[in-house]
Design a protein around this motif. Structure first.
Motif, PDB file in Angstrom:
ATOM      1  N   CYS A   1       1.026  -1.533  -0.007  1.00  0.00           N
ATOM      2  CA  CYS A   1      -0.109  -0.414   0.170  1.00  0.00           C
ATOM      3  C   CYS A   1       0.569   1.167  -0.005  1.00  0.00           C
ATOM      4  O   CYS A   1       2.348   1.207   0.198  1.00  0.00           O
ATOM      5  N   HIS A   2       0.077   2.467  -0.222  1.00  0.00           N
ATOM      6  CA  HIS A   2       0.447   3.875  -0.399  1.00  0.00           C
ATOM      7  C   HIS A   2       0.011   4.682   0.500  1.00  0.00           C
ATOM      8  O   HIS A   2      -1.214   4.331   1.230  1.00  0.00           O
ATOM      9  N   LEU A   3       0.977   5.517   1.840  1.00  0.00           N
ATOM     10  CA  LEU A   3       0.591   6.572   2.347  1.00  0.00           C
ATOM     11  C   LEU A   3       0.840   7.889   2.154  1.00  0.00           C
ATOM     12  O   LEU A   3       2.013   8.435   1.633  1.00  0.00           O
ATOM     13  N   HIS A   4      -0.185   8.274   1.991  1.00  0.00           N
ATOM     14  CA  HIS A   4      -0.147   9.743   1.053  1.00  0.00           C
ATOM     15  C   HIS A   4       0.892  10.698   2.294  1.00  0.00           C
ATOM     16  O   HIS A   4       2.005  11.308   1.246  1.00  0.00           O
ATOM     17  N   LYS A   5       0.720  10.664   3.016  1.00  0.00           N
ATOM     18  CA  LYS A   5       1.588  11.503   3.350  1.00  0.00           C
ATOM     19  C   LYS A   5       2.700  10.674   4.572  1.00  0.00           C
ATOM     20  O   LYS A   5       3.383  11.017   5.537  1.00  0.00           O
ATOM     21  N   GLY A   6       3.036   9.784   4.233  1.00  0.00           N
ATOM     22  CA  GLY A   6       4.259   8.791   4.787  1.00  0.00           C
ATOM     23  C   GLY A   6       5.237   8.705   4.336  1.00  0.00           C
ATOM     24  O   GLY A   6       6.138   7.525   4.381  1.00  0.00           O
ATOM     25  N   ASN A   7       5.889   9.434   3.545  1.00  0.00           N
ATOM     26  CA  ASN A   7       6.497   9.852   3.311  1.00  0.00           C
ATOM     27  C   ASN A   7       8.074  10.144   4.059  1.00  0.00           C
ATOM     28  O   ASN A   7       9.933  10.073   3.712  1.00  0.00           O
ATOM     29  N   GLY A   8       7.562  10.930   4.950  1.00  0.00           N
ATOM     30  CA  GLY A   8       9.093  11.683   5.643  1.00  0.00           C
ATOM     31  C   GLY A   8       9.281  11.163   6.868  1.00  0.00           C
ATOM     32  O   GLY A   8       9.051  10.332   6.785  1.00  0.00           O
ATOM     33  N   THR A   9       9.444  11.543   8.094  1.00  0.00           N
ATOM     34  CA  THR A   9       9.207  11.146   9.924  1.00  0.00           C
ATOM     35  C   THR A   9       8.437  10.373   9.838  1.00  0.00           C
ATOM     36  O   THR A   9       7.016  11.030   9.825  1.00  0.00           O
ATOM     37  N   ILE A  10       8.125   9.046  10.081  1.00  0.00           N
ATOM     38  CA  ILE A  10       6.598   8.363  10.744  1.00  0.00           C
ATOM     39  C   ILE A  10       7.525   7.829  12.095  1.00  0.00           C
ATOM     40  O   ILE A  10       8.183   7.677  12.506  1.00  0.00           O
ATOM     41  N   ARG A  11       6.173   7.573  12.468  1.00  0.00           N
ATOM     42  CA  ARG A  11       6.198   6.144  13.742  1.00  0.00           C
ATOM     43  C   ARG A  11       5.492   5.424  13.167  1.00  0.00           C
ATOM     44  O   ARG A  11       4.464   5.063  12.564  1.00  0.00           O
ATOM     45  N   PHE A  12       6.109   4.211  13.881  1.00  0.00           N
ATOM     46  CA  PHE A  12       5.278   3.262  13.789  1.00  0.00           C
ATOM     47  C   PHE A  12       5.779   2.167  15.099  1.00  0.00           C
ATOM     48  O   PHE A  12       6.134   2.123  16.179  1.00  0.00           O
ATOM     49  N   GLY A  13       4.279   1.058  14.956  1.00  0.00           N
ATOM     50  CA  GLY A  13       4.413   0.085  16.466  1.00  0.00           C
ATOM     51  C   GLY A  13       3.351  -0.860  16.046  1.00  0.00           C
ATOM     52  O   GLY A  13       2.805  -1.329  15.753  1.00  0.00           O
TER      53      GLY A  13
END
Length: 186
Positions: free
Chosen positions: A153-165
């Motif tokens: 999938c693609h996240l439109h705003k997922g290209n910069g700093t992200i948080r995951f967990g």
């Protein structure tokens, strides 16, 4: 992965973080969903995440949910950017016969849900989330060795700093304790 580096987006009332295990006890009426099909909006599930600007990595974790017992009880992985931009993957309890292994991607305030039925006897699931700039691959495994693709999938705003967990929630009048172990970032 150093668990002390994680931070909460909506801290739950009950949780335990030890050296190599996280327990989250869900509160009733907690969920992540935006608009699509059901038209409701829920943005109150606790999410425990690590922040990164690394463009290429994989995150692996084992989830255990033997305590889930009410429709829609769920726990899994998440990339939570804000209320209208996130993804999650989890096993969602349905009944004593089956549950849903699925993923939700929310872009610009609209969620979609891809799902398949699995046996209710499954009580653990491994996930591997891989990031390639603003594109993501979600995989699952019942043994932590052989992973199978759930979704790209693609996240439109997922290209910069992200948080995951990780996250856990109980959308109905329920509560259960989700267990997360075997963390790795590669």
């Amino acid at each position: 992965m150093e668990l002390h580096q994680l931070s909460w987006t909506r801290e739950p009332k009950s949780y335990v973080i030890s050296e190599n295990r996280i327990l989250i006890t869900t509160a009733p009426h907690t969920d992540l969903w935006q608009r699509t099909y059901y038209h409701f909006r829920n943005d109150n599930a606790p999410v425990l995440q690590l922040e990164t600007d690394e463009k290429y990595f994989s995150f692996v974790v084992k989830t255990s949910f033997a305590d889930s017992h009410r429709r829609f009880d769920q726990c899994g992985i998440a990339v939570y950017l804000d209320a209208e931009n996130w993804l999650k993957a989890s096993v969602e309890y349905e009944n004593g016969d089956f549950q849903h292994l699925g993923s939700v991607v929310t872009n610009l305030g609209y969620s979609d849900w891809a799902t398949t039925e699995i046996s209710a006897a499954v009580k653990t699931m491994w996930y591997r989330l891989s990031r390639r700039e603003d594109d993501y691959c979600i995989e699952c495994s019942e043994d932590g060795v052989r992973f199978r693709q759930m979704r790209v999938c693609h996240l439109h705003k997922g290209n910069g700093t992200i948080r995951f967990g990780v996250y856990a929630c109980s959308p109905e009048e329920s509560s259960f304790t989700a267990v997360f172990t075997d963390f790795a970032v590669t």
